[in-house]
Every structure is written in structure tokens, then in C-alpha cells.
Design a protein around this motif. Structure first.
Motif, short mmCIF file in Angstrom:
data_model
loop_
_atom_site.label_atom_id
_atom_site.label_comp_id
_atom_site.label_asym_id
_atom_site.label_seq_id
_atom_site.Cartn_x
_atom_site.Cartn_y
_atom_site.Cartn_z
N ALA A 20 3.88 -4.97 2.56
CA ALA A 20 4.96 -6.14 3.00
C ALA A 20 5.91 -5.37 3.62
O ALA A 20 6.36 -6.05 4.66
CB ALA A 20 5.36 -6.65 1.30
N VAL A 21 6.74 -4.59 3.73
CA VAL A 21 6.50 -3.62 4.88
C VAL A 21 6.35 -3.82 5.59
O VAL A 21 7.08 -3.91 6.94
CB VAL A 21 6.73 -1.66 4.19
N PRO A 111 3.43 -7.79 -9.70
CA PRO A 111 3.55 -6.27 -9.54
C PRO A 111 3.05 -5.26 -8.68
O PRO A 111 2.93 -5.09 -8.22
CB PRO A 111 3.37 -6.03 -10.97
N GLY A 112 1.76 -6.68 -7.94
CA GLY A 112 1.62 -6.11 -6.97
C GLY A 112 0.97 -6.16 -5.45
O GLY A 112 2.49 -7.64 -4.88
N ALA A 113 0.51 -5.83 -4.72
CA ALA A 113 0.89 -5.63 -3.76
C ALA A 113 0.19 -6.75 -2.84
O ALA A 113 1.54 -7.30 -2.03
CB ALA A 113 -0.11 -4.64 -2.66
N ASP A 114 -0.02 -7.96 -3.36
CA ASP A 114 -0.86 -9.56 -2.69
C ASP A 114 0.23 -10.29 -2.72
O ASP A 114 1.08 -11.36 -2.42
CB ASP A 114 -2.29 -9.90 -3.58
N ASP A 115 0.82 -9.86 -4.55
CA ASP A 115 1.99 -10.51 -4.16
C ASP A 115 3.28 -10.33 -3.50
O ASP A 115 3.73 -11.62 -2.80
CB ASP A 115 2.76 -9.84 -5.97
N GLY A 130 -5.74 -7.56 11.89
CA GLY A 130 -6.45 -6.73 11.73
C GLY A 130 -6.16 -5.95 10.52
O GLY A 130 -6.81 -5.64 10.30
N ASP A 131 -4.61 -6.15 10.45
CA ASP A 131 -4.26 -5.71 8.94
C ASP A 131 -5.33 -6.21 7.73
O ASP A 131 -4.95 -7.30 7.39
CB ASP A 131 -2.28 -5.42 8.93
N ASP A 132 -5.46 -5.71 7.09
CA ASP A 132 -6.88 -5.67 5.66
C ASP A 132 -5.61 -6.28 4.43
O ASP A 132 -6.07 -6.67 3.58
CB ASP A 132 -7.51 -4.77 5.99
N GLY A 133 -4.20 -5.93 4.52
CA GLY A 133 -3.62 -5.54 3.40
C GLY A 133 -3.75 -4.25 2.13
O GLY A 133 -3.33 -4.14 1.01
N ARG A 134 -4.18 -3.44 2.55
CA ARG A 134 -4.82 -2.01 2.08
C ARG A 134 -3.35 -1.59 2.78
O ARG A 134 -2.41 -1.27 3.03
CB ARG A 134 -5.76 -1.64 2.51
N LEU A 135 -3.69 0.12 1.00
CA LEU A 135 -2.16 0.63 1.21
C LEU A 135 -2.82 1.20 2.32
O LEU A 135 -3.70 1.98 2.86
CB LEU A 135 -2.35 1.46 0.09
N ARG A 136 -1.25 1.92 2.73
CA ARG A 136 -1.37 3.32 3.84
C ARG A 136 -0.37 4.22 4.02
O ARG A 136 0.90 3.78 2.76
CB ARG A 136 -1.22 2.99 5.36
#
Length: 287
Positions: A20-21, A111-115, A130-136
Motif C-alpha cells: 500500500a505504501v 489485516p492483510g496486505a491485499d486489504d 508490473g507491481d505484483d503486490g508482494r512484500l518487499r
């Protein structure tokens, strides 16, 4: 446009705010993360975080919400994304932002990143193509001087709170079983867990208890084949480095690591053999 991301709980949860950031950073500059002391080390690892503001927990001697409101008001944020809001009350994040006169506020109850990404999208912020939404996390240091050369599996036996940790005897047995199966094992933990990591390491593993900060731990995890842990912070940090995770999680414990292959084992039922089998399963999936 100035944006504020509010995530006031722990290390793992701040890591989950990372996608989200990045979405906010497509249109906002700067992006500030408002977090608690436990989340600040994670915030320092996130790409596109320009500033970190730490809120001390209400009721502690260091807490000063009035000064915090003055600072936020002076910074004049246009938009804020509140992740996992803490509900109404005199110390709520919503009250802080109202008093700080933030222009627009979006709140995410999940609670999640997708939310968090969905709530950012509702505010008009979407990930870059191209941003797959995974943690980095930001680039990590070379930690070969700590771990030694060659492939290895990380075992992180501690947890916060401690009653969420896996039984030390079971962790020690898992380390021994992994070593017997031909794996080099690296055991990690914070300084308060040094006695635990020493016990779990035995005479077979590399003991890094108390020798890594968050950035070095990220480097150790990035180079690992698999991470084994019951702690949500190291589990999500491993996910942010792309490393598969065997999660020794109680039923109400840490969420499954986001965006990487994983195996969930209940700590009161999992055995050393189960851990070894789970590690082999994840290694087979990578080949």
C-alpha cells in the motif's frame, strides 16, 4: 500531495503495509509512515517510505499525543491511510487525524496486505504497472560473513509474545533433524533470545542469536533456502525477501506469510520430522 500511512501495531503488520505504501507513492510525495516503536524497524526497510513518525503507546511515560497532533498538523497531510484502525476512543488513530486536520482519510479494517491495497485503490492510489503486490524490502547487505558459505535453512525459534514461540525442545529436535538430513542450519534471534538460540543450535547449527538487526536479518533470510519460524515478524520478513516459510503457527497465531510458498504447522502437533518434510516440500517446489 503528502500522504500518511498509519500502522500502529507490530513489525509484521508494518511489513504488510508495504504494498500500500508503494501504491501511495505513485502519486504522493512524501509518504510518511506513522507507527509504534515495534514497527519502526520494519518501516525503515520499506521502499518509498520518506519519513517515519513513531507514536509511543498511550499510557506510557513517553506518550505525548498533543505534540504528535501538532507535528502532524504542521506537516499538513492531504491524505491518510489507516490500516487496521483501533476503533473509537480518546487515543484512536481517527481522533489523531481529525485533530491534525488531515484532508482525506481511508480506513482499512482487514489485516492483510491485499486489504490495504484495496483501501488505497478506493482512495485513488493503485500500484505501478508490473507491481505484483508482494512484500518487499530495501536492498539487504551481504551476510555471508555471518552465515558462512553454502546453502542453509534458517530456524528462528523465538516469538513475540514469548508464549507464541514453539517449544524449545521441539525446535532443537528440528534443528538436529534438518542437520541429519544434510542441511546447514542457521539459528537467529534477538539479543534477549541468545540463551534460547544457543540451546536450539546445539553443536550443529550456526548461532546468530543477538547478532542481527532487522536489516541484517533480512539479508540472512534472503540468502536462505527456507525459513522456519513461529514468529510473525521474521515470517513476513522472509516473505518480503522472497524466501519460502515453514510457519509454526498456533491456530490464532501469525497469518500465513504473504506472497511466497509456505507450509503451516501447528506447534503443538508438529514434530521434527514434520518440519523436515515441510522444508523438503518447499525446496522441491523451488526446483
Amino acid at each position: 500531495m503528502k500522504a500518511l500511512v498509519v500502522r500502529l501495531d507490530g513489525f509484521a503488520e508494518v511489513l504488510l503495509a508495504g504494498p500500500a505504501v508503494r501504491a501511495l507513492a505513485t502519486r504522493a510525495n512524501p509518504v510518511t509512515v506513522l507507527c509504534g516503536p515495534g514497527g519502526a524497524p520494519a518501516a525503515r526497510l520499506l521502499p518509498h517510505v520518506d519519513q517515519i513518525v513513531v507514536r509511543d503507546p498511550p499510557g506510557t511515560p513517553e506518550a505525548d499525543d498533543e505534540a504528535l497532533v501538532r507535528r502532524l498538523r504542521a506537516d499538513a497531510y492531504d491524505v491518510a491511510l489507516v490500516l487496521d484502525p483501533d476503533g473509537p476512543g480518546p487515543h484512536s488513530a481517527g481522533r489523531l487525524l481529525r485533530e491534525a486536520r488531515v484532508g482525506r482519510v481511508g480506513a482499512c479494517g482487514g489485516p492483510g496486505a491485499d486489504d490495504a491495497l484495496d483501501t488505497a485503490a478506493a482512495l485513488g492510489f493503485r500500484p505501478r504497472p508490473g507491481d505484483d503486490g508482494r512484500l518487499r524490502v530495501l536492498p539487504t547487505p551481504d551476510t555471508a560473513a555471518l552465515t558462512g558459505n553454502g546453502p542453509y535453512v534458517v530456524v528462528h525459534p523465538g516469538a513475540a509474545p514469548p508464549d507464541g514461540a514453539w517449544d524449545p525442545d521441539r525446535c532443537a529436535a528440528a534443528v538436529a533433524a534438518l542437520a541429519d538430513a544434510g542441511h546447514r542450519v542457521v539459528v537467529t534471534g534477538d539479543p534477549a533470545e541468545s540463551a534460547l538460540t544457543r540451546y536450539v543450535s546445539g553443536n550443529t547449527a550456526v548461532d546468530l542469536g543477538g547478532r542481527t538487526d532487522a536489516r541484517r536479518l533480512a539479508g540472512v533470510l534472503r540468502a536462505a533456502d527456507v525459513a522456519v519460524t513461529g514468529a510473525p515478524g521474521p515470517a513476513q520478513l522472509a516473505a518480503a525477501t522472497g524466501t519460502p516459510v515453514v510457519s509454526l503457527a498456533p491456530p490464532d497465531g501469525p497469518r500465513r506469510p504473504h506472497g511466497v510458498p509456505g507450509v503451516l504447522l501447528e506447534p503443538d502437533r508438529g514434530t521434527a520430522r514434520d518440519v523436515t518434510a515441510a522444508v523438503h516440500r518447499l525446496l522441491d517446489e523451488r526446483t
